[in-house]
Design an enzyme around this catalytic site. Structure first.
Site, PDB file in Angstrom:
ATOM      1  CG  ASP A   1      63.737 -26.236 117.027  1.00 34.34           C
ATOM      2  OD1 ASP A   1      64.259 -27.058 116.243  1.00 34.34           O
ATOM      3  OD2 ASP A   1      64.364 -25.723 117.967  1.00 34.34           O
TER       4      ASP A   1
ATOM      5  CB  ALA B   1      70.066 -24.599 116.071  1.00 35.39           C
TER       6      ALA B   1
ATOM      7  CE  LYS C   1      73.532 -29.529 120.471  1.00 33.55           C
ATOM      8  NZ  LYS C   1      72.092 -29.594 120.205  1.00 33.55           N
TER       9      LYS C   1
ATOM     10  CG  ASP D   1      66.397 -23.599 120.601  1.00 33.23           C
ATOM     11  OD1 ASP D   1      67.438 -23.878 121.224  1.00 33.23           O
ATOM     12  OD2 ASP D   1      66.094 -24.113 119.503  1.00 33.23           O
TER      13      ASP D   1
END
Length: 271
Positions: free
Chosen positions: A188, A14, A54, A12
């Site tokens: 994460d 960010a 998003k 991933d």
């Protein structure tokens, strides 16, 4: 050096490789709700569905019971697709303007990635960011020294993004990987870990560098062990729902996981 039985690691972005604490998207979600509808959400609400694409993320925030209640109080109804479109339209230019400010690699990330490359392991990547945002982030990250072999954005594929396996499997195809069990997905967020499971890969969750702990790098550096353990437990509670094969603090701890997966693959184990 002996060639690794691991063919690829798919990271991933960010909170995993760049942007400690995953602050670029969260702060922008708060601002986009404010800009689009003069509607307040807090950082915790903005973080809740992190890992999704998003547009889906905005929809998921709108479905949080407390947010839905406030939205109904203000607008007399729940959020609809047109509302999500409007917030997304506000989100995009804000995110493109800010994402480069959060492109700095997480401590030890470059060294770890280069170590994988030295072992002949290919570096894939995918993100909940759309392509327009990735086109800003990729060259800035490259200036810092991070250049994965392939990048998939959440809107690149008509089949969709996480938690489905499509972005991870696109990496498999483009990197020429012959066996998904020789791949590791590192993320994460729970949707990103589910993505790895759904693609048949080993999965690694990050506890302290990402969205779930929500620490800035400065807070992480200054924290005592009790504070870090509290942050770990908070993140662990969220990430265990996606049953990662491994949970580690940050990317700096990843080489030990690689060694263990190599051992397990050599012994004939599968994810």
């Amino acid at each position: 050096m002996n060639k690794s039985p691991i063919q690829a690691v798919i990271f991933d972005w960010a909170g995993t490789i760049v942007d400690f604490g995953s602050f670029a998207p969260t702060s922008i979600f708060v601002e986009a709700f404010k800009q689009g509808f003069d509607f307040e959400i807090d950082l915790e609400e903005a973080r809740e569905p992190m890992g999704l694409g998003k547009w889906d993320h905005i929809q998921a925030v709108g479905r949080i019971p407390a947010v839905d209640k406030r939205w109904n109080e203000k607008f007399g109804r729940s959020m609809i697709s047109e509302d999500i479109d409007a917030i997304y339209a506000a989100f995009m230019p804000l995110q493109k303007a800010k994402v480069a400010d959060h492109a700095e690699p997480i401590l030890n990330a470059i060294e770890v990635v280069n170590g994988l490359k030295d072992k002949g392991i290919k570096i894939g990547s995918c993100s909940g960011y759309p392509r327009e945002v990735m086109d800003v982030l990729i060259p800035v990250a490259a200036d810092y020294g991070y250049q994965p072999d392939y990048v998939v954005a959440t809107d690149d594929l008509p089949q969709g993004g996480r938690p489905a396996p499509f972005m991870a499997l696109k990496n498999v195809i483009e990197l020429g990987v012959s066996d998904v069990k020789a791949c590791v997905k590192v993320d994460d967020s729970a949707p990103g870990i589910f993505e790895g499971h759904n693609a048949g890969m080993w999965t690694v969750g990050l506890l302290l560098s990402g969205n779930e702990a929500g620490l800035t790098f400065e807070e992480y550096q200054a924290a005592d062990e009790a504070t870090l353990e509290k942050a770990r437990e908070k993140a662990r509670a969220k990430l265990l729902k996606s049953s990662p094969h491994y949970l580690i603090d940050t990317i700096a701890d990843f080489p030990e996981v690689v060694a263990d997966i190599e051992r397990r693959l050599a012994a004939g184990e599968r994810p």
